[in-house]
Motif scaffolding. Structure first.
Motif, PDB file in Angstrom:
ATOM      1  N   GLU A 229       0.825  -1.208   0.000  1.00 39.83           N
ATOM      2  CA  GLU A 229       0.000   0.000   0.000  1.00 39.83           C
ATOM      3  C   GLU A 229       0.866   1.269   0.000  1.00 39.83           C
ATOM      4  O   GLU A 229       0.607   2.206  -0.753  1.00 39.83           O
ATOM      5  N   ALA A 230       1.897   1.286   0.837  1.00 38.79           N
ATOM      6  CA  ALA A 230       2.786   2.450   0.911  1.00 38.79           C
ATOM      7  C   ALA A 230       3.511   2.672  -0.415  1.00 38.79           C
ATOM      8  O   ALA A 230       3.611   3.810  -0.897  1.00 38.79           O
ATOM      9  N   LEU A 231       3.995   1.589  -1.015  1.00 43.91           N
ATOM     10  CA  LEU A 231       4.710   1.703  -2.288  1.00 43.91           C
ATOM     11  C   LEU A 231       3.772   2.119  -3.427  1.00 43.91           C
ATOM     12  O   LEU A 231       4.142   2.934  -4.274  1.00 43.91           O
ATOM     13  N   THR A 232       2.582   1.563  -3.428  1.00 43.77           N
ATOM     14  CA  THR A 232       1.601   1.899  -4.464  1.00 43.77           C
ATOM     15  C   THR A 232       1.223   3.381  -4.378  1.00 43.77           C
ATOM     16  O   THR A 232       1.151   4.079  -5.402  1.00 43.77           O
ATOM     17  N   SER A 233       1.010   3.849  -3.169  1.00 44.69           N
ATOM     18  CA  SER A 233       0.691   5.262  -2.960  1.00 44.69           C
ATOM     19  C   SER A 233       1.849   6.143  -3.426  1.00 44.69           C
ATOM     20  O   SER A 233       1.646   7.165  -4.092  1.00 44.69           O
ATOM     21  N   HIS A 234       3.059   5.737  -3.092  1.00 45.09           N
ATOM     22  CA  HIS A 234       4.207   6.556  -3.469  1.00 45.09           C
ATOM     23  C   HIS A 234       4.481   6.495  -4.972  1.00 45.09           C
ATOM     24  O   HIS A 234       5.000   7.459  -5.545  1.00 45.09           O
ATOM     25  N   LEU A 235       4.126   5.410  -5.614  1.00 43.42           N
ATOM     26  CA  LEU A 235       4.270   5.333  -7.072  1.00 43.42           C
ATOM     27  C   LEU A 235       3.399   6.412  -7.731  1.00 43.42           C
ATOM     28  O   LEU A 235       3.852   7.114  -8.642  1.00 43.42           O
ATOM     29  N   ALA A 236       2.173   6.557  -7.251  1.00 43.77           N
ATOM     30  CA  ALA A 236       1.283   7.598  -7.783  1.00 43.77           C
ATOM     31  C   ALA A 236       1.887   8.988  -7.538  1.00 43.77           C
ATOM     32  O   ALA A 236       1.849   9.857  -8.422  1.00 43.77           O
ATOM     33  N   GLU A 237       2.463   9.190  -6.361  1.00 42.18           N
ATOM     34  CA  GLU A 237       3.125  10.470  -6.066  1.00 42.18           C
ATOM     35  C   GLU A 237       4.325  10.690  -6.986  1.00 42.18           C
ATOM     36  O   GLU A 237       4.558  11.802  -7.459  1.00 42.18           O
ATOM     37  N   THR A 238       5.065   9.622  -7.257  1.00 41.83           N
ATOM     38  CA  THR A 238       6.256   9.724  -8.103  1.00 41.83           C
ATOM     39  C   THR A 238       5.883  10.147  -9.519  1.00 41.83           C
ATOM     40  O   THR A 238       6.580  10.969 -10.127  1.00 41.83           O
ATOM     41  N   VAL A 239       4.788   9.611 -10.027  1.00 33.06           N
ATOM     42  CA  VAL A 239       4.297  10.042 -11.341  1.00 33.06           C
ATOM     43  C   VAL A 239       3.993  11.542 -11.300  1.00 33.06           C
ATOM     44  O   VAL A 239       4.341  12.286 -12.228  1.00 33.06           O
ATOM     45  N   ALA A 240       3.384  11.993 -10.210  1.00 35.77           N
ATOM     46  CA  ALA A 240       3.105  13.419 -10.043  1.00 35.77           C
ATOM     47  C   ALA A 240       4.398  14.223  -9.905  1.00 35.77           C
ATOM     48  O   ALA A 240       4.479  15.365 -10.374  1.00 35.77           O
TER      49      ALA A 240
ATOM     50  N   GLU B 254       7.304   3.715   9.551  1.00 42.11           N
ATOM     51  CA  GLU B 254       6.141   3.203  10.284  1.00 42.11           C
ATOM     52  C   GLU B 254       5.862   1.746   9.921  1.00 42.11           C
ATOM     53  O   GLU B 254       5.641   0.908  10.800  1.00 42.11           O
ATOM     54  N   VAL B 255       5.898   1.424   8.639  1.00 38.69           N
ATOM     55  CA  VAL B 255       5.661   0.051   8.179  1.00 38.69           C
ATOM     56  C   VAL B 255       6.749  -0.869   8.730  1.00 38.69           C
ATOM     57  O   VAL B 255       6.458  -1.980   9.199  1.00 38.69           O
ATOM     58  N   ALA B 256       7.983  -0.422   8.705  1.00 37.56           N
ATOM     59  CA  ALA B 256       9.103  -1.242   9.177  1.00 37.56           C
ATOM     60  C   ALA B 256       8.991  -1.549  10.666  1.00 37.56           C
ATOM     61  O   ALA B 256       9.120  -2.705  11.079  1.00 37.56           O
ATOM     62  N   VAL B 257       8.750  -0.535  11.473  1.00 39.26           N
ATOM     63  CA  VAL B 257       8.767  -0.740  12.924  1.00 39.26           C
ATOM     64  C   VAL B 257       7.484  -1.374  13.441  1.00 39.26           C
ATOM     65  O   VAL B 257       7.484  -1.962  14.525  1.00 39.26           O
ATOM     66  N   SER B 258       6.408  -1.276  12.687  1.00 40.90           N
ATOM     67  CA  SER B 258       5.136  -1.847  13.166  1.00 40.90           C
ATOM     68  C   SER B 258       5.159  -3.367  13.166  1.00 40.90           C
ATOM     69  O   SER B 258       4.502  -3.977  14.004  1.00 40.90           O
ATOM     70  N   ALA B 259       5.904  -3.993  12.280  1.00 42.29           N
ATOM     71  CA  ALA B 259       5.921  -5.458  12.283  1.00 42.29           C
ATOM     72  C   ALA B 259       7.069  -6.065  11.462  1.00 42.29           C
ATOM     73  O   ALA B 259       7.670  -7.026  11.903  1.00 42.29           O
ATOM     74  N   ILE B 260       7.357  -5.520  10.327  1.00 39.33           N
ATOM     75  CA  ILE B 260       8.270  -6.174   9.386  1.00 39.33           C
ATOM     76  C   ILE B 260       9.653  -6.422   9.976  1.00 39.33           C
ATOM     77  O   ILE B 260      10.180  -7.521   9.887  1.00 39.33           O
ATOM     78  N   ASN B 261      10.252  -5.433  10.624  1.00 40.51           N
ATOM     79  CA  ASN B 261      11.589  -5.626  11.179  1.00 40.51           C
ATOM     80  C   ASN B 261      11.594  -6.693  12.269  1.00 40.51           C
ATOM     81  O   ASN B 261      12.528  -7.490  12.364  1.00 40.51           O
TER      82      ASN B 261
END
Length: 186
Positions: free
Chosen positions: A64-75, A173-180
């Motif tokens: 979700e974070a990457l998908t959102s940022h991809l849209a921002e990157t296009v902008a 936030e994504v990293a510290v919430s669970a992934i790490n």
């Protein structure tokens, strides 16, 4: 007579003083343009690299974070094009060696790690390196634009800078919430 010689600068000194400001200004403008060409290439390259990160990610929050940022990157690509127009230039991309290296590193991480939390942690690490590069670049460009009196460019660059900082914070936030934690347990 000697006092007069001390108070009056030599012809060479006068020339140096009178040429200093315009020369610095034009050199700063050239640097601004060069850096803008660099980040333009980088943003365009990221529109191709981020989908690969999304494909390799397993965490829904990361996707979700990457998908959102991809849209921002296009902008961001479109916004950099707007910045060029603020000073009457056509957008031009020049290969960014730093971003080339960061994207290559991200690809290597994704190739070498097992699918799951470990790969997600690697994607976040690579993504944050990209964000930090972009934050540094947009911060510098924004400051240059301010000094050069390019008010519209300042506004556009500030908008992108804020988005890059937010993307970095979201990855943290994504990293510290669970992934790490999950990756550490593997």
């Amino acid at each position: 007579m000697q006092e007069k010689a001390i108070l009056e600068p030599t012809q060479g000194q006068q020339k140096k003083v009178s040429n200093k400001s315009p020369m610095q200004s034009s050199q700063l403008m050239k640097l601004f343009e060069d850096e803008l060409k660099d980040i333009y290439w980088a943003e365009k390259a990221l529109t191709k690299a981020i989908p690969k990160m999304i494909k390799n990610a397993t965490s829904e929050a990361l996707i979700e974070a990457l998908t959102s940022h991809l849209a921002e990157t296009v902008a961001h690509v479109a916004r950099v094009e707007q910045v060029f127009t603020t000073f009457g230039k056509k957008a031009e991309a020049v290969r960014c060696e730093a971003m080339t290296g960061l994207i290559k590193e991200a690809e290597e991480i994704m190739e070498e790690c097992e699918t799951g939390a470990m790969c997600d942690a690697g994607i976040i690490s690579a993504g944050q390196k990209v964000e930090h590069y972009e934050i540094a670049t947009y911060g510098t460009l924004r400051q240059f634009a301010e000094i050069l009196g390019l008010a519209e460019a300042v506004t556009l660059l500030e908008t992108t800078l804020k988005e890059e900082k937010a993307a970095d914070a979201k990855l943290t936030e994504v990293a510290v919430s669970a992934i790490n934690v999950e990756a550490a347990g593997m």
